[in-house]
Design an enzyme around this catalytic site. Structure first.
Site, PDB file in Angstrom:
ATOM      1  N   GLN A 144      44.695  35.813  42.534  1.00 17.67           N
ATOM      2  CA  GLN A 144      44.344  36.474  43.784  1.00 17.67           C
ATOM      3  C   GLN A 144      43.249  37.503  43.538  1.00 17.67           C
ATOM      4  OE1 GLN A 144      47.592  37.719  46.212  1.00 17.67           O
ATOM      5  NE2 GLN A 144      46.246  38.480  47.797  1.00 17.67           N
ATOM      6  N   PHE A 145      42.005  37.079  43.749  1.00 14.08           N
ATOM      7  CA  PHE A 145      40.866  37.965  43.513  1.00 14.08           C
ATOM      8  C   PHE A 145      40.882  39.163  44.448  1.00 14.08           C
ATOM      9  CE2 PHE A 145      39.073  35.579  46.995  1.00 14.08           C
ATOM     10  CZ  PHE A 145      38.207  36.464  47.615  1.00 14.08           C
ATOM     11  N   THR A 146      41.558  39.052  45.596  1.00 12.44           N
ATOM     12  CA  THR A 146      41.546  40.146  46.563  1.00 12.44           C
ATOM     13  C   THR A 146      42.284  41.388  46.062  1.00 12.44           C
ATOM     14  OG1 THR A 146      43.503  39.321  47.727  1.00 12.44           O
ATOM     15  CG2 THR A 146      41.333  38.562  48.512  1.00 12.44           C
TER      16      THR A 146
END
Length: 141
Positions: free
Chosen positions: A74-76
Site C-alpha cells: 500500500q503505497f498510500t
C-alpha cells in the site's frame, strides 16, 4: 518501511472479482508501504517484528500460534496531506523499488515459518477484514 497491522478474524483480497489472498480465523492483516531509502535488511527486520509481535489473543504472536498473515502492498501509507487538500506521494518508492521489498518481507516471513497470503502488487484491490478488538498498530523500521 511502514506497516499498518490489524489483528483480524479473517481477511481477504479480491482483484477483478477473484480472491487472490485470504486468511481464515485469527491472524494479522498487514498493509506495507515502502519509501526510497528502504532496504532488504529493513524488510527482514519488519518480517521478524511481524512474526514476533505479541498482539494476538493472550498476548501471543504469530510465531507462538502459527496464525497466518495477509500482506498487502500500500503505497498510500507514505501519502502526505499536511498541505492543501490533495495528498502527495513523493515519499512512496516507485513500483520497481517497492515490489521486491514487499516480496522480501513475505519471503522472510515464510523463512521464519509463517503462512503468508498476499494481495497483487499494483492491482486495484478490494481488501475486506474483520478487525478483532478492534486492534490496529503502526510499525516503522
Amino acid at each position: 518501511m511502514r506497516a499498518v497491522v490489524q489483528r483480524v478474524d479473517g481477511a481477504k483480497v479480491v482483484v477483478e472479482g477473484n480472491v487472490v489472498g485470504e486468511i481464515v480465523g485469527e491472524g494479522l492483516c498487514v498493509l506495507v508501504g515502502v519509501t526510497h531509502d528502504d532496504t532488504p535488511e529493513k524488510a527482514a527486520r519488519l518480517a521478524h517484528k511481524l512474526w514476533s509481535l505479541r498482539v494476538l489473543e493472550g498476548e501471543k504472536s504469530c510465531s507462538d500460534t502459527g496464525a497466518p498473515l495477509l500482506v498487502v502492498s500500500q503505497f498510500t501509507l507514505y501519502g502526505d496531506a499536511r498541505k492543501g487538500r490533495r495528498p502527495t506521494w513523493n515519499a512512496a518508492a516507485p513500483g520497481p523499488v517497492a515490489e521486491p521489498l514487499v516480496d522480501e518481507v513475505c519471503a522472510r516471513l515464510r523463512e521464519l515459518g509463517a503462512h503468508v497470503e498476499t494481495g497483487r502488487f499494483g492491482a486495484k484491490m478490494s481488501v475486506s477484514l474483520t478487525n478483532d478488538g478492534p486492534f490496529t498498530v503502526l510499525l516503522e523500521v
